[in-house]
Design an enzyme around this catalytic site. Structure first.
Site, PDB file in Angstrom:
ATOM      1  N   ARG A 100      67.099  28.315 -99.834  1.00 26.92           N
ATOM      2  CA  ARG A 100      67.526  29.242 -98.788  1.00 26.92           C
ATOM      3  C   ARG A 100      68.609  30.179 -99.276  1.00 26.92           C
ATOM      4  NH1 ARG A 100      68.341  26.141 -93.734  1.00 26.92           N
ATOM      5  NH2 ARG A 100      66.115  26.638 -93.716  1.00 26.92           N
ATOM      6  N   TYR A 101      69.494  29.662-100.103  1.00 32.36           N
ATOM      7  CA  TYR A 101      70.628  30.454-100.591  1.00 32.36           C
ATOM      8  C   TYR A 101      70.325  30.921-102.012  1.00 32.36           C
ATOM      9  CZ  TYR A 101      73.068  28.208 -96.687  1.00 32.36           C
ATOM     10  OH  TYR A 101      73.447  27.770 -95.456  1.00 32.36           O
ATOM     11  N   ARG A 122      71.365  28.140-105.091  1.00 35.89           N
ATOM     12  CA  ARG A 122      71.313  26.680-104.994  1.00 35.89           C
ATOM     13  C   ARG A 122      70.143  26.228-104.130  1.00 35.89           C
ATOM     14  NH1 ARG A 122      74.874  29.270-102.056  1.00 35.89           N
ATOM     15  NH2 ARG A 122      75.676  28.540-100.062  1.00 35.89           N
ATOM     16  N   CYS A 147      66.557   5.807 -95.722  1.00 30.57           N
ATOM     17  CA  CYS A 147      68.007   5.663 -95.608  1.00 30.57           C
ATOM     18  C   CYS A 147      68.309   4.197 -95.379  1.00 30.57           C
ATOM     19  CB  CYS A 147      68.536   6.462 -94.427  1.00 30.57           C
ATOM     20  SG  CYS A 147      68.358   8.228 -94.686  1.00 30.57           S
ATOM     21  N   CYS A 174      70.519   7.169 -88.687  1.00 27.25           N
ATOM     22  CA  CYS A 174      71.503   7.678 -87.736  1.00 27.25           C
ATOM     23  C   CYS A 174      70.760   8.259 -86.539  1.00 27.25           C
ATOM     24  CB  CYS A 174      72.334   8.776 -88.382  1.00 27.25           C
ATOM     25  SG  CYS A 174      73.020   8.249 -89.956  1.00 27.25           S
ATOM     26  N   CYS A 182      70.406  12.111 -86.584  1.00 22.71           N
ATOM     27  CA  CYS A 182      69.930  12.720 -87.835  1.00 22.71           C
ATOM     28  C   CYS A 182      69.242  14.063 -87.596  1.00 22.71           C
ATOM     29  CB  CYS A 182      68.964  11.785 -88.539  1.00 22.71           C
ATOM     30  SG  CYS A 182      68.342  12.459 -90.092  1.00 22.71           S
ATOM     31  N   ARG A 192      67.394  15.594 -89.792  1.00 19.25           N
ATOM     32  CA  ARG A 192      66.109  15.649 -90.479  1.00 19.25           C
ATOM     33  C   ARG A 192      65.203  14.516 -90.034  1.00 19.25           C
ATOM     34  NH1 ARG A 192      68.298  16.537 -95.708  1.00 19.25           N
ATOM     35  NH2 ARG A 192      68.876  18.653 -95.158  1.00 19.25           N
ATOM     36  N   ASP A 221      72.756  19.886 -84.478  1.00 18.35           N
ATOM     37  CA  ASP A 221      71.534  20.697 -84.513  1.00 18.35           C
ATOM     38  C   ASP A 221      70.629  20.457 -83.301  1.00 18.35           C
ATOM     39  OD1 ASP A 221      72.041  22.047 -86.879  1.00 18.35           O
ATOM     40  OD2 ASP A 221      71.265  20.409 -88.118  1.00 18.35           O
ATOM     41  N   ASP A 229      74.591  25.525 -88.260  1.00 12.60           N
ATOM     42  CA  ASP A 229      73.444  25.806 -89.125  1.00 12.60           C
ATOM     43  C   ASP A 229      72.446  26.528 -88.222  1.00 12.60           C
ATOM     44  OD1 ASP A 229      72.041  25.825 -91.494  1.00 12.60           O
ATOM     45  OD2 ASP A 229      72.385  23.693 -91.894  1.00 12.60           O
ATOM     46  N   LYS A 234      74.162  28.215 -92.832  1.00 14.05           N
ATOM     47  CA  LYS A 234      75.399  27.787 -92.178  1.00 14.05           C
ATOM     48  C   LYS A 234      76.284  28.995 -91.873  1.00 14.05           C
ATOM     49  CE  LYS A 234      75.264  23.531 -94.856  1.00 14.05           C
ATOM     50  NZ  LYS A 234      74.107  23.856 -95.726  1.00 14.05           N
TER      51      LYS A 234
HETATM   52  C1  LIG Z   1      73.709  23.142 -96.749  1.00 16.01           C
HETATM   53  C2  LIG Z   1      72.677  23.605 -97.645  1.00 16.01           C
HETATM   54  C3  LIG Z   1      72.972  23.885 -98.980  1.00 16.01           C
HETATM   55  C4  LIG Z   1      74.353  23.735 -99.569  1.00 16.01           C
HETATM   56  O1  LIG Z   1      75.226  24.651 -99.005  1.00 16.01           O
HETATM   57  P1  LIG Z   1      76.760  24.721 -99.414  1.00 16.01           P
HETATM   58  O2  LIG Z   1      77.345  25.633 -98.386  1.00 16.01           O
HETATM   59  O3  LIG Z   1      76.830  25.273-100.778  1.00 16.01           O
HETATM   60  O4  LIG Z   1      77.303  23.335 -99.338  1.00 16.01           O
HETATM   61  C5  LIG Z   1      71.958  24.360 -99.790  1.00 16.01           C
HETATM   62  N1  LIG Z   1      70.712  24.560 -99.298  1.00 16.01           N
HETATM   63  C6  LIG Z   1      70.398  24.289 -98.013  1.00 16.01           C
HETATM   64  C7  LIG Z   1      69.002  24.548 -97.533  1.00 16.01           C
HETATM   65  C8  LIG Z   1      71.368  23.800 -97.138  1.00 16.01           C
HETATM   66  O5  LIG Z   1      71.051  23.521 -95.875  1.00 16.01           O
HETATM   67  S1  SF4 Z   2      71.981  11.586 -91.160  1.00 15.89           S
HETATM   68 FE1  SF4 Z   2      69.756  11.261 -91.487  1.00 15.89          FE
HETATM   69  S2  SF4 Z   2      69.469  11.543 -93.695  1.00 15.89           S
HETATM   70 FE2  SF4 Z   2      71.659  11.213 -93.376  1.00 15.89          FE
HETATM   71  S3  SF4 Z   2      71.979   9.016 -93.638  1.00 15.89           S
HETATM   72 FE3  SF4 Z   2      71.671   9.373 -91.457  1.00 15.89          FE
HETATM   73  S4  SF4 Z   2      69.478   9.063 -91.121  1.00 15.89           S
HETATM   74 FE4  SF4 Z   2      69.768   9.350 -93.320  1.00 15.89          FE
END
Ligand SMILES: *Cc1c(COP(=O)(O)O)cnc(C)c1O
Ligand code: SF4
Length: 373
Positions: free
Chosen positions: A113-114, A117, A126, A130, A133, A135, A294, A331, A338
Site C-alpha cells: 500500500r505504501y 514497504r 495466533c 483477540c 481483531c 483481520r 476498525d 486506518d 493510516k
Molecule cells: C501499517 C501498515 C504498514 C506499516 O506502516 P508504518 O506506518 O510504517 O508502521 C505497511 N503496510 C500496510 C498495508 C499497513 O497497514
Molecule cells: S489482533 Fe488478530 S492477528 Fe493480532 S494477535 Fe490478536 S487475533 Fe492475532
C-alpha cells in the site's frame, strides 16, 4: 486470593510446563465447555459463546486467562479474549475487509500500500484470538501458514520491486511458528538486497510471553536490523512475565514498539491509557500507534467516538514524556492507509504569524519570516 494469584502462584509453581510455550499453546481454551471449567458461566452464557464460535474462533492460553482478575464481564482481559453475544450483531457500518487489503495485494500474502514497504502475512494462526481483531476475516479461519510455493512467489515480488526496503512480517502471529520455519522466511528476506528493515508484528509478549526464548532471539539477532511491534492494550497485561519477555527482546538489540487499539470500556479512559504508556516506557517499549478501532465485522461494541481518542491524546501530550505518547491514527476504510488524527493546536496561520494553543490551553504566537526574503 484472586484468580490471578491462583494461576500465578499455584499453577505456575506446581506445573513445571507452565513456562513451556508449546504446553501453553496446546492447552488453550477453545470452547465454552472448557471455559466453564475455569470461569463461572451460566447456561445462557455458554450458549451465547457457542453461537459466537460458529462465526469467530476462540483460543485463550492458560497464561492470558490467568490475567483475568474479576469475572464480572467488564474485566479488560476477559473482554479481549472471551466472546460476547454482541459479536453476532451485524452493524450496518461493518465491512468484511475494512482496509481493502485484498485490493492492495499484488500476490497472495503481500499487501503493498505504501511506496517503500509491504505487509507480509505469513500465517493465519495466533496463540489467542483477540475479540477485536481487525483481520478476523482470515485470522483463525484457516489454521495455515504460508507454503513453499506461496513463499517463493511473495519473495519474488519483493525482489522485483527494489523500492521495497521495509518488510513487515505479520499475520496472524508470526511467532507461533517454529523458530526454524520463521528463520527460513527471515533469512530468505535478508538475502534480498533491497530489503533493509525486517519488522515483526506479534502479540506473543502479551498473550504467551514464554515464547520469547533465548533460542528465538539468538536466531533473530543474526538478521539485524530487526524491529518488533507488539500489542498491549491495558496495564493489567503487564506482568513480571511480559516484562521479562520485552526486556529480553530489547536486550537482543531489537527496538520494541507497541500498537494499541482504542477499545470501548477497556482503555478508552485517559487515566488507563496514561498508566499503560508509562509502564510500557518503563519496560523500554515505545508506544508507536494508537489505532481507532476498525470497521471489521462483529466488533462495533468496541468502537468509540473519535472525540474520545482525541481527548486521550490531548491529555497525554505535554503532560508526560514525548516517548510515552503514541500517534493516534485511523486506518482509513477502503484502503487509504493510516491517517493521523490530532487535537488542533494551531488556531490560525497566515503569512505573518501562527497562533497556537499549548497543552495547557494558553495562547502563543510565532511570527513568520517574510516569504519574499
Ligand atoms: C501499517 C501498515 C504498514 C506499516 O506502516 P508504518 O506506518 O510504517 O508502521 C505497511 N503496510 C500496510 C498495508 C499497513 O497497514
Ligand atoms: S489482533 Fe488478530 S492477528 Fe493480532 S494477535 Fe490478536 S487475533 Fe492475532
Amino acid at each position: 486470593m484472586t484468580r490471578q494469584d491462583y494461576y500465578y502462584h499455584e499453577r505456575s509453581a506446581k506445573d513445571p510446563r507452565w513456562y513451556d510455550w508449546k504446553w501453553q499453546f496446546a492447552h488453550r481454551i477453545t470452547n465454552a465447555e472448557q471455559l466453564s471449567r475455569v470461569l463461572p458461566l451460566t447456561e445462557e452464557e455458554k450458549r451465547d459463546i457457542s453461537s459466537c464460535l460458529s462465526r469467530f474462533r476462540m483460543a485463550i492460553t492458560p497464561y492470558y486467562l490467568s490475567l483475568i482478575r474479576s469475572t464480572d464481564k467488564n474485566d479488560p482481559v476477559l473482554r479481549q479474549c472471551v466472546p460476547s453475544i454482541e459479536e453476532t450483531y451485524d452493524c450496518p457500518d461493518d465491512l468484511p475487509d475494512p482496509l481493502n487489503e485484498e485490493g492492495d495485494s499484488p500476490v497472495p500474502h503481500i499487501v503493498h500500500r505504501y511506496p517503500d514497504r509491504v505487509l507480509f502475512l505469513v500465517t493465519y494462526k495466533c496463540s489467542v484470538y483477540c475479540r477485536h481483531c481487525t483481520r478476523r476475516r482470515t485470522v483463525g479461519e484457516e489454521d495455515r501458514i504460508i507454503n513453499e510455493k506461496e513463499l517463493s512467489a511473495a519473495l519474488g515480488y519483493i525482489r522485483q520491486h527494489p523500492e521495497i526496503r521495509d518488510v513487515l512480517i505479520s499475520g496472524g502471529d508470526p511467532l507461533v511458528m517454529s523458530t526454524g520455519r520463521l528463520e527460513h522466511i527471515i533469512s530468505s528476506l535478508r538475502a534480498i538486497p533491497n530489503v533493509d528493515i525486517i519488522r515483526i508484528g506479534t502479540r506473543v509478549p502479551v498473550v504467551m510471553p514464554m515464547r520469547i526464548t533465548d533460542e528465538l532471539l539468538e536466531m533473530l539477532k543474526k538478521y539485524h536490523p530487526i524491529w518488533i511491534n507488539t500489542h498491549f492494550n491495558h496495564p493489567n497485561e503487564i506482568t513480571p512475565d511480559s516484562e521479562r519477555a520485552c526486556g529480553m527482546i530489547v536486550d537482543a538489540g531489537i527496538p520494541l514498539g507497541n500498537q494499541s487499539v482504542l477499545l470501548k470500556g477497556i482503555n478508552d479512559d485517559p487515566a488507563v491509557m496514561k498508566e499503560l504508556v508509562l509502564k510500557l516506557v518503563h519496560m523500554r517499549v515505545r508506544p508507536y500507534y494508537l489505532y481507532q478501532c476498525d470497521l471489521s465485522r462483529g466488533i462495533s461494541h468496541f468502537r468509540t467516538n473519535v472525540d474520545v481518542g482525541i481527548k486521550i491524546m490531548h491529555e497525554l501530550t505535554g503532560n508526560i514524556s514525548g516517548y510515552a505518547v503514541p500517534k493516534y491514527v485511523i486506518d482509513a476504510p477502503g484502503g487509504g492507509g493510516k491517517i493521523p488524527v490530532s487535537y488542533n493546536y494551531v488556531i490560525s496561520r497566515d503569512d505573518r504569524e501562527v497562533v497556537m494553543e499549548n497543552f495547557r490551553g494558553k495562547m502563543y504566537k510565532y511570527p513568520q519570516p517574510d516569504k519574499n526574503e
